[in-house]
Design an enzyme around this catalytic site. Structure first.
Site, PDB file in Angstrom:
ATOM      1  N   ASP A 113       0.851  -1.191   0.000  1.00  0.00           N
ATOM      2  CA  ASP A 113       0.000   0.000   0.000  1.00  0.00           C
ATOM      3  C   ASP A 113       0.882   1.235   0.000  1.00  0.00           C
ATOM      4  OD1 ASP A 113       0.471   0.893   2.888  1.00  0.00           O
ATOM      5  OD2 ASP A 113      -0.261  -1.146   3.214  1.00  0.00           O
TER       6      ASP A 113
ATOM      7  N   GLU B 287      21.782 -22.001 -18.601  1.00  0.00           N
ATOM      8  CA  GLU B 287      20.968 -21.167 -17.707  1.00  0.00           C
ATOM      9  C   GLU B 287      21.807 -20.032 -17.125  1.00  0.00           C
ATOM     10  OE1 GLU B 287      17.409 -23.703 -15.725  1.00  0.00           O
ATOM     11  OE2 GLU B 287      19.422 -24.134 -14.983  1.00  0.00           O
TER      12      GLU B 287
END
Ligand code: DGJ
Length: 729
Positions: free
Chosen positions: A534, A614
């Site tokens: 928030d 990777e």
């Protein structure tokens, strides 16, 4: 800009694209006349209509004038008990036991600069960037006074609101509600959009037309919550990303909140937003005041996308207090999904070494480094290094990490305590619990009563030696359960309704003091992922871990929903291993990278176990992120498609302010045999410019790209990712 027209008693706020107006109506009632696309001004009260409506009472001063009713006219800050039966913004129990508040205008003034709210988060802006309007209202019978504060950030199209309530009477009163925002609309069809979900699936948009009655979202968990977000939008039914009138309402608050919209009997609508009244009751002694947290409004005449971009800009420039503002923030590796609680100095050093080799810039040791914390049932509260796991303490580990060329950060969860901890054994009374009741556990832990000063002081003195570790750059501040058993030994029985809000004030004080004492520390907020994502937290923690769900495909939805208000630079996003820990799904490393890159970007996996291909891909991703860092973090953000809708791909895009550079990111859906061809239509480009795509030979006109699109090569396989880098010639 603020215009005070004293002749007509009309106060008008203008931003670049919007106008907001209120007027002192008959009998001193403060009426709301308009909020919408920018107008020249004038007295817009001609819009208000008056009629004798049955069962809608009239104020005493109106005599037998039956067309003036608080129940039918748009109010600027609605009270209760005196004739407005709709959602109230303020409720109070007065000394005589009545719950009647009847507010009348008592004065107004405007000044340069933006007000601040001591102890509460708020947008900040200097005198050149913002103006403040303060409007005073009063309930003459009780002496209760209300100050409505409006901050106008004209260039940002942002209007902030806050409210101070003062007991100007001679007896105590009990405030049952003091909303931050009350916004009335004349009859119009409006949709309400809320952002809802659950742990590990936060902020999924839900849109529905306002129907008669009350609807909304909120939290009574003592935290803003995974379930609902203190940001909502209202918009015309036809509004979409690019068109239509939309309103955003953001509450800068991290505790229990309520956002409710009501469509009344005459199709007027009202939005009220603020601290949730269910867990709130605040006693005001004569002369005392209460400040409701700030709310921030955006009116966008041009769709939801533009509404979001206005919030993004305002949050980036006027809310985030990022110690690394203006500098590139490091790509991090977090140990949580790589090791959970299973690490020691050796395994961490190994993980750090592998991370450094790939170009990671910040190594974060998550949960499990302190006290006797070997699992999530113990140790919280004991903020000293477990030297059995980490001989030489944080200092040695920090030095090792720094020697690898990386910064170092740690995880803490200061608001909590485990019963199996030295802190609990010494101070079991510091946990929230009511007398004669065993408190509920959440994740096997209890909540410290940080509404109490001595508890906050203890937390700070326990954290201080840790945060003072030389070389520490970053802290992840976690919170892993909601509040229950809300009762504080520090407050009288009559004041127990204050605990939830005092908890939030205590949290803000703790965070502010940590910021002040350790200004160089980047603090990442977290509450089991996105349980406290928030704007209140963003004021103290400029980035927040978006979700405990690291699955790239679920993240498309979570980050999409989050983006309606919050900017990319605030969204914690990491690449994790496959099969994903939360969903069991496997998608390519490339796709995981593209999704995490539209966030703060990092890794949360044991990169030491990656094969050569990777590892090379991770190096490439980090280089790419660094190359496009400014564009990704501060570019204008466009949602191209919704991951909640069926379609060939989910797409989003960042565009530089001068529109000369853009990065389009796409993730396809599940593979379909013999699929139709697909094209992407970028947004926000300069229609007159020619763009080169991914450095290729050909150049394409901006208008053609936006209106006709750019074809995508057919793909094999599920959830493939693409990025198109567009650069104007
Ligand atoms: C919840 C957080 O969201 C995770 O990222 C991790 O930090 C754990 N807590 C640690 O307990």
């Amino acid at each position: 800009m603020i215009q005070l027209d004293w002749n007509n008693q009309v106060f008008t706020l203008h931003t670049r694209a919007s106008t907001y107006q209120m007027k002192v109506g008959d009998y001193g009632v403060l009426l709301h006349t308009y909020y919408g696309p920018r107008l020249r001004g004038g007295d817009l009260s001609y819009l208000l209509q008056y009629a004798d409506r049955g069962f809608s009472p009239n104020p005493a001063e109106a005599g037998h004038n039956r067309v003036f009713s608080l129940d039918t006219l748009p109010q600027e800050y609605a009270a209760s008990g005196a004739g407005d039966y709709r959602l109230p913004a303020i409720q109070a129990e007065l000394a005589d036991g009545s719950q009647i508040v009847d507010l009348r205008f008592a004065g107004a003034e405007a000044r340069r600069g933006k007000y601040a709210l001591p102890g509460l988060p708020a947008f900040f802006a200097g005198e050149a960037e913002a103006d403040t309007l303060s409007v005073r209202l009063e309930d003459a019978a009780s002496g209760l006074r209300v100050e409505l504060l409006y901050g106008v950030l004209e260039e940002y199209d942002l209007i902030t609101r806050a409210v101070r309530v003062v007991n100007g009477g001679s007896a105590p009163l009990r405030l049952g509600q003091a909303a931050s925002l009350c916004l009335d609309f004349l009859p119009a069809k409006l949709d309400l959009i809320t952002f809802d979900g659950r742990h590990a699936m936060e902020r999924c948009p839900a849109r529905a037309p306002l129907r008669p009655g009350v609807q909304g979202a909120g939290s009574v968990r003592g935290m803003s919550s995974h379930q609902h977000n203190p940001f909502v939008a209202l918009c015309e039914p036809g509004a979409d990303e690019d068109r239509g009138l939309c309103y955003g309402a953001l509450l800068l608050y991290s505790g229990s909140f309520q956002a409710e919209a009501e469509r009344d009997q005459f199709d007027n609508s009202r939005l009220v937003m603020g601290i949730h009244p269910r867990s709130f009751c605040w006693t005001l002694e004569p002369g005392e005041e209460f400040t409701a947290p700030e709310a921030a409004l955006v009116c966008s005449p041009d769709g939801l996308g533009a509404m979001s971009r206005r919030y993004h800009r305002a949050i980036r420039d006027h809310l985030l207090r990022d110690p690394w503002k203006g500098e590139r923030k490091p790509v991090l590796l977090n140990s949580w999904e790589a090791a959970y609680f299973n690490f020691n100095a050796g395994t961490l050093a190994e993980l750090a070494r592998s991370a450094a080799e790939l170009g990671v810039e910040l190594f974060v040791m998550d949960d499990g480094w302190f006290g006797s914390r070997d699992n999530d049932r113990q140790g919280l509260g004991d903020w000293w290094v477990n030297e059995e796991k980490l001989p030489g303490g944080l200092e040695r580990l920090t030095a090792q990490v720094q020697a690898l060329g990386m910064k170092f950060g740690i995880w803490v969860e200061p608001e909590m305590v485990s019963e199996d901890s030295a802190l609990y054994r010494a101070h079991s009374d510091w946990a929230l619990a009511a007398p004669n009741r065993a408190p509920a556990r959440g994740r096997s832990q209890l909540v410290l009563d940080i509404s109490r000063r001595e508890v906050r002081e203890h937390i700070l003195s326990a954290l201080r030696p840790v945060l003072s570790c030389p070389g520490l750059s970053y802290v992840k501040w976690d919170m892993n359960r909601g509040l229950t058993d809300v009762w504080s030994a520090a407050l009288s029985p009559q004041r127990q309704g204050e605990v939830c809000h005092r908890y939030v004030l205590g949290l803000y004080e703790l965070l502010e003091r940590v910021r002040q004492e350790f200004p160089h520390l980047l603090i990442e907020g977290c509450a089991g992922g996105g349980g406290r994502f928030d704007a209140g937290m963003l004021y103290y923690t400029p980035q927040i871990w978006c979700s405990d769900n690291t699955d790239a495909i679920d993240r498309l939805r979570i980050q999409y929903g989050t983006s309606f208000c919050y900017p990319v630079c605030a969204m914690g996003a990491h690449v994790s291993a496959v099969p994903n820990e939360q969903t069991g799904r496997s998608v390519s490393l490339e796709t995981r990278g593209v999704v995490a890159m539209s966030g703060t970007f990092g890794y949360e996996m044991d990169v030491g176990r990656c094969g050569p291909e990777e590892r090379e891909e991770i190096r490439r991703q980090i280089r790419l992120f660094q190359k496009y860092y400014d564009l990704i973090q501060t570019g204008d953000y466009y949602r191209l498609t919704s991951p909640f809708e069926e379609g060939p791909f989910t797409g989003w895009q960042q565009v530089s302010a001068d529109r000369r550079r853009a990065l389009v990111s796409l993730v396809t859906g599940p593979a379909r045999a013999n699929a139709p061809f697909a094209a992407v239509r970028p947004k926000g480009l300069d229609p007159d410019a020619m763009y080169r795509v991914n450095g290729g030979e050909a150049v394409y006109p901006g208008d053609a790209l936006m209106r006709a699109g750019y074809p995508l090569p057919p793909q094999m396989g599920d959830y493939r990712a693409f990025q198109l880098y567009l650069e104007a010639e």
